[in-house]
Design a protein around this motif. Structure first.
Motif, short mmCIF file in Angstrom:
data_model
loop_
_atom_site.label_atom_id
_atom_site.label_comp_id
_atom_site.label_asym_id
_atom_site.label_seq_id
_atom_site.Cartn_x
_atom_site.Cartn_y
_atom_site.Cartn_z
N THR A 63 -70.89 -33.66 -61.98
CA THR A 63 -70.67 -34.07 -63.52
C THR A 63 -69.47 -33.51 -63.61
O THR A 63 -68.71 -32.78 -62.85
N SER A 64 -68.58 -34.25 -64.48
CA SER A 64 -67.20 -33.69 -64.61
C SER A 64 -67.00 -33.00 -65.99
O SER A 64 -67.64 -33.50 -66.92
N VAL A 65 -66.65 -31.81 -65.86
CA VAL A 65 -66.18 -31.06 -67.18
C VAL A 65 -64.99 -31.04 -67.31
O VAL A 65 -64.03 -30.50 -66.52
N GLN A 66 -64.21 -31.29 -68.51
CA GLN A 66 -63.10 -31.54 -68.97
C GLN A 66 -62.73 -30.30 -69.93
O GLN A 66 -63.14 -30.62 -71.08
N TYR A 67 -61.94 -29.33 -69.80
CA TYR A 67 -61.76 -28.32 -70.60
C TYR A 67 -60.21 -28.67 -71.41
O TYR A 67 -59.41 -29.20 -70.91
N LEU A 68 -60.64 -28.60 -72.85
CA LEU A 68 -59.54 -29.19 -73.63
C LEU A 68 -59.39 -28.29 -74.75
O LEU A 68 -60.35 -27.52 -75.40
N PRO A 69 -57.98 -28.22 -75.51
CA PRO A 69 -57.87 -27.58 -76.81
C PRO A 69 -58.64 -28.14 -77.85
O PRO A 69 -58.85 -29.47 -78.00
N ARG A 70 -59.22 -27.24 -78.56
CA ARG A 70 -59.92 -27.85 -79.91
C ARG A 70 -59.09 -28.88 -80.81
O ARG A 70 -59.74 -29.78 -81.34
N LYS A 71 -57.93 -28.86 -80.55
CA LYS A 71 -56.85 -29.65 -81.65
C LYS A 71 -57.20 -31.24 -81.19
O LYS A 71 -56.48 -32.09 -81.75
N VAL A 72 -57.46 -31.21 -79.90
CA VAL A 72 -57.97 -32.89 -79.53
C VAL A 72 -58.94 -33.55 -80.62
O VAL A 72 -58.99 -34.76 -80.73
N GLU A 73 -59.87 -32.92 -81.23
CA GLU A 73 -60.90 -33.48 -81.92
C GLU A 73 -60.06 -34.12 -83.21
O GLU A 73 -59.15 -33.78 -83.79
N PRO A 74 -60.48 -35.40 -83.63
CA PRO A 74 -61.77 -36.37 -83.07
C PRO A 74 -60.97 -37.18 -81.86
O PRO A 74 -61.58 -37.43 -81.03
N SER A 75 -59.90 -37.36 -82.15
CA SER A 75 -59.08 -38.45 -80.72
C SER A 75 -57.66 -38.21 -81.13
O SER A 75 -56.96 -39.19 -81.02
N ASN A 76 -57.18 -36.90 -80.88
CA ASN A 76 -55.89 -36.59 -80.89
C ASN A 76 -55.43 -36.43 -79.47
O ASN A 76 -55.31 -35.42 -78.81
N HIS A 77 -55.11 -37.59 -78.70
CA HIS A 77 -54.67 -37.65 -77.50
C HIS A 77 -53.65 -37.06 -76.94
O HIS A 77 -53.41 -36.50 -76.01
N LEU A 78 -52.69 -36.75 -77.82
CA LEU A 78 -51.36 -36.02 -77.61
C LEU A 78 -51.48 -34.42 -77.56
O LEU A 78 -50.46 -33.93 -77.27
N ALA A 79 -52.62 -34.19 -77.85
CA ALA A 79 -52.84 -32.56 -77.81
C ALA A 79 -53.74 -32.22 -76.67
O ALA A 79 -54.05 -31.00 -76.40
N VAL A 80 -53.87 -32.96 -75.60
CA VAL A 80 -54.64 -32.71 -74.50
C VAL A 80 -54.00 -31.65 -73.50
O VAL A 80 -54.83 -31.18 -72.77
N ARG A 81 -52.66 -31.44 -73.81
CA ARG A 81 -52.23 -30.28 -72.99
C ARG A 81 -51.65 -29.19 -73.76
O ARG A 81 -50.92 -28.41 -73.48
N ASP A 82 -52.21 -28.93 -75.15
CA ASP A 82 -51.73 -27.94 -75.94
C ASP A 82 -52.65 -26.74 -75.67
O ASP A 82 -53.23 -26.08 -76.45
#
Length: 444
Positions: free
Chosen positions: A299-318
């Motif tokens: 399965t793929s698990v991707q760890y992301l910062p909460r700032k990406v919710e709901p679809s803030n793609h520019l925050a995926v590396r914050d």
């Protein structure tokens, strides 16, 4: 062979070595990576230049890492995954009889979780069609600057002629071009922007995800060997082994106007492959010009910062690091390929700790179908670290690229590898050809 003599600062006492043990070559190639093997083959086999390869590992291959699953007679790649059909790539595989085919990405259901808490996020990644449309816009953008960055920076413009778009933040270009939907794919494939995309310059984004890789993604033309990525390097070693010293490192060097002398090795030129960190260069007797350049690098698990919710793609590396887990098969063995990237130095033990604690958080959150403490068994581990060019646009305005490339040939040393061009193997091989052309002229 040239006997290197009359050095201003002689440190190596050649008389202390048995003459029979002194190696004399036209070019000494040091370090790891795709460029080193490619350069060795081209120099010795095609250009009739004598070489010696100094390899710290017990194998060739650099960032190619293959894990053999003993239970099943299969292999898994946990280093380089695929190659672009760019420059000499296809021909290099064919040269060694390595059969290639289309790169097939394992389809996994992705679970997006909070990088700190390990709980699921309400994040919706871009739709495939939206991502493709955005990548096509990015393609049109990078196409304008292809001649400046691919496969090399020999012709990068002087400080007063650098395109203004190169000097502004990548986020601004993303918003102007309306390509937010392309960002997750760009940063995932290239690994750029860890910590905050806000301080990433557009020039770095173009360098990391230029025309060749964008075309490869859109056209689906990436390739991979049908057996394993390591097969190419195994066969290259069989060809080169008389001129390869595995498990070897440089202890001391002298570089003068007539050539280069290392412990037991005398060469007319050095071709340097590893990233030029101070640790790698500590035995290399840097002069002031080199010190001024290399002190800055740093399965793929991707760890992301909460700032990406709901679809803030520019925050995926914050966040200071990113982490992904993906099942690899074979079925029933519970094997995952893990990728951890950080904008700070991480030891092997620290990396293991991050992975172990992150998996345990998934268990505690009920995301993994497991109860109690989860034991993580690291089957194989490899560091793919390196140095990045300065992210500040001011460095470009101050002539960083020109100063960096002025080191080519300085003190009989030539440089290649991913620190000098786009980091994909196909780009590195293509760039290496441009370096060898100049190195050959210097030997004439």
């Amino acid at each position: 062979m040239l006997v290197c003599a009359n050095f201003a600062r002689a440190k190596i006492d050649e008389s202390s070595f048995d003459a029979a043990r002194v190696i004399q070559r036209d070019v000494a190639i040091t370090g790891r990576g795709a460029a080193r093997t490619y350069a060795a083959v081209r120099l010795r086999e095609d250009l009739n230049i004598s070489i010696i390869v100094i390899e710290p590992k017990n194998r060739l291959g650099g960032h190619v890492d293959t894990y053999a699953v003993l239970e099943t007679n299969t292999t898994l790649e946990y280093g380089v995954q695929s190659y672009m059909q760019y420059g000499p790539t296809v021909g290099f595989f064919e040269r060694f009889g390595v059969e290639i085919g289309p790169f097939t990405l394992r389809r996994l259901a992705t679970i997006n979780v909070d990088v700190e808490m390990g709980i699921t996020l309400d994040y919706t990644p871009p739709a495939a069609n939206d991502a493709t449309e955005a990548l096509n816009k990015w393609l049109q953008f990078v196409e304008k600057y292809d001649n400046l960055v691919e496969p090399d920076f020999w012709n990068f413009p002087s400080r007063d002629k650098i395109p203004m778009e190169f000097l502004i933040p990548f986020k601004k270009i993303v918003r102007e071009q309306k390509i937010e939907s392309a960002v997750p794919r760009i940063v995932t494939i290239s690994g750029i922007g860890v910590g905050d995309l806000q301080i990433l310059s557009t020039s770095q984004a173009v360098q990391a995800f230029g025309l060749a890789v964008t075309k490869g993604v859109l056209e689906g033309t990436f390739i991979q060997p049908k057996v394993s990525n390591s097969l190419l390097y195994q066969r290259a070693y069989e060809l080169l082994k008389n001129d390869v010293r595995l498990g070897s490192t440089i202890q001391e060097t002298e570089r003068g106007s007539t050539g280069v002398r290392m412990t037991l090795i005398k060469a007319k030129r050095v071709l340097w492959i590893p990233y030029p960190s101070q640790d790698n260069l500590k035995a290399f007797e840097q002069d002031d010009k080199e010190l001024q350049m290399f002190e800055r690098w740093n399965t793929s698990v991707q760890y992301l910062p909460r700032k990406v919710e709901p679809s803030n793609h520019l925050a995926v590396r914050d966040h200071p690091y990113y982490l992904t887990l993906g099942t690899t098969g074979p079925s029933g063995l519970g094997l995952f390929r893990v990728m951890l990237g950080a904008n700070y130095s991480v030891t092997y033990e620290e990396a293991k700790s991050v992975v172990t604690s992150s998996v345990q958080k998934l268990v505690e959150a009920g995301i993994l179908n497991y109860t109690g403490h989860c034991e993580v068994d690291i089957k194989a581990l490899s560091a793919h670290h390196g140095v990045l060019w300065p992210r500040e646009s001011a460095a470009l305005k101050q002539g960083f690229v020109q100063k960096l490339y002025s080191l080519q040939g300085h003190r009989n040393t030539w440089w290649t590898g991913r620190s000098w061009c786009e980091e994909y193997s196909s780009n590195v091989w293509t760039f290496t050809d441009t370096v060898l052309e100049r190195l050959l002229k210097s030997l004439a």
